[in-house]
Design an enzyme around this catalytic site. Sequence first.
Site, PDB file in Angstrom:
ATOM      1  N   GLU A  43      39.663  67.810  55.773  1.00 26.85           N
ATOM      2  CA  GLU A  43      39.843  66.965  56.952  1.00 26.85           C
ATOM      3  C   GLU A  43      41.326  66.714  57.243  1.00 26.85           C
ATOM      4  OE1 GLU A  43      37.237  63.570  56.122  1.00 26.85           O
ATOM      5  OE2 GLU A  43      35.559  64.704  56.969  1.00 26.85           O
ATOM      6  N   ASP A 101      27.471  64.826  53.732  1.00 26.40           N
ATOM      7  CA  ASP A 101      28.381  63.677  53.645  1.00 26.40           C
ATOM      8  C   ASP A 101      27.582  62.373  53.671  1.00 26.40           C
ATOM      9  OD1 ASP A 101      30.607  62.098  53.697  1.00 26.40           O
ATOM     10  OD2 ASP A 101      31.098  62.455  55.806  1.00 26.40           O
ATOM     11  N   GLU A 154      28.419  53.719  55.146  1.00 29.77           N
ATOM     12  CA  GLU A 154      28.936  54.394  56.342  1.00 29.77           C
ATOM     13  C   GLU A 154      27.815  54.901  57.251  1.00 29.77           C
ATOM     14  OE1 GLU A 154      31.602  57.610  55.494  1.00 29.77           O
ATOM     15  OE2 GLU A 154      31.692  58.229  57.599  1.00 29.77           O
TER      16      GLU A 154
END
Length: 612
Positions: free
Chosen positions: A239, A318, A346
């Site tokens: 990323e 993820d 998240e």
Amino acid sequence: MRYKKMKAWLHQCPGEIPQGIAAPCEMAEYELNNAFPESAWTIRVVPEMKDGYRIRQENGSWVLTGGDTGVLYGAYAMIRKYYSGQPAPAAEESAPRYALRMINCWDNADGTVERGYSGRSLFFEGGHFAYDSGRMRELGRLLASVGLNVLCINNVNVHDPAQLLLEDYLPEAAELAAILRPFGVRLMFSVDYSQPMRHGITTADPLDPAVRKWWKDTAARVWEAIPDLAGFLVKADSEGRPGPFTYGRNHAEGANMLAEAVKPYGGVVVWRCFVYNCRQDWRDLETDRPKAAYEHYAYLDGQFSDNVILQVKHGPFDFQVREPLSPLLLAMKKTNLAMELQLAQEYTGHQIDLYTMAPMWKELFEEMPSGNIMSIAAVSNLGRDENYTGHPLAAVNLYTFGLLAWNPDMDMETSVSEWIRLTYSLSEKDTGDLQRVLLSSRRIYEKYTAPLGIGWMVTPHDHYGPNPSGYEYDLWGTYHKADRNAVGIDRTEHGTGYLLQYPEDFRIKYEKPETCPDLMLLFYHRLPYTFRMKDGRTMIQRIYDDHFEGLEETEKMAAVIRSIPFPEPDFSCIVRRMDMQLRNAREWCDIINTFFHRLSGIDDEKGRKIYL
Ligand code: GCV
């Protein structure tokens, strides 16, 4: 008056931890004498026992034997039993399965927390250290009380000026390390792979002599300041973070260079395997993101230094609500591996929606022999909020993670119930109700969100709330490809071949849609809406049913939660969040059902309301 819950599940422990206790064995003595003033304790330190301990009663007094840190864990095991109303054991012996039981904070130096849902950072503000030392002692106590022993304080995305932890901020970091040391908690730092380039070196190539020297000199300086620093945590080539790929080096070359630098001090390099193409073109039909970690690392098995630990996210994507076990965790038998979990919610409700993780973790360990990994880590759900975890009930995840990291065979019903009894004084009925709510919360959340292993139907970037096609034409490689006939990706040998990354026994379980477990069906297969599930329902009907059930079960859960007499301020906070969860569940249910109905044109057999 100070809010009593600030000590979270340890609020019944009398007194504040005083300054000046230097070693874990002294802390053990202090805690035991405080909690059991009437009992006589003998503490015997046997260094070889390390984190392990043994408790016996001898001639009417208690004898606690253990390693330097082991005696502390023994003390907290007694304290947890006592305050949760369990009988004192006649004798008990325990040692952790994993040497490193780590919390990874994604805290930035400016005080923000990436994916943080509990307020600002506990450690930083305005680009500097800014912590309350009393609170740090409480934090150390909480972590030690469940056996956690490594705390990485800064984000794996090392944003300026967090790199100064290795430089100007080192003296203050050393002070924090000293506060946590008597709790057996060692610090770890996330490091920026390109940091030598801030010092006039033109490259970060791991094979470059100047780069190697810079890291060796840096390690010498850092470990001189903090001799028991656990090591460095690295997010490289992921990323947008710098890494060895820029120089044509592989990740063994990249990690081993750092490992060599930290080795003289007993440090480890925890190297994350979250490496994938985050700029994928959705038109590219060849690339399948879940294959990435295996492709980058499996072939390097056996090439990493013995003080490198590859930290692998539990699933290949993820931290979705449901993902298979990462194939990498079954593949690298000659490499030190750690599994990475995420306590920060998240994708699992932002610590607004209830989501107790232990059932998911237990499923992961059913698929993976616990000996495949030698360490375990979790992304922190902590913050500066008074209750530490934003939602008071989200603390159950930190608590049970500690117990799981100590012993992955832990019984989740007992662990959740222990946390409830430590945290609240409720009737047996309310305790049982709360335990059931907590243990069912993951499945309920799963039912009203993304269906049958699909994932990623969330609002992009923020990751709370539904947006079924939000990521569909984006560059993150997370597509479901729903059309009017079918949904999902074929990841078998006839499709992307992802399933071929697994050993045969695993593959066989998932490769045929007829036998693949329902909840993973759309992770592995692309299927028509009319596909018959094992119970005879069509797949589309199953999707509708799950979503309506998820909403109904949330409504029932809300009623139970409202009936439990939590003390204030927890009650108001929990009820407020439950109301938000209800709105979220309704939104998910309606949007996902409408999305699939509009595509498929197939009605709900039960005639429930779908908005067309
Ligand atoms: C720390 C996901 C999250 C990022 C996180 C990243 C990681 O992409 O959305 O916030 O960055 O995972 O684990 O490195």
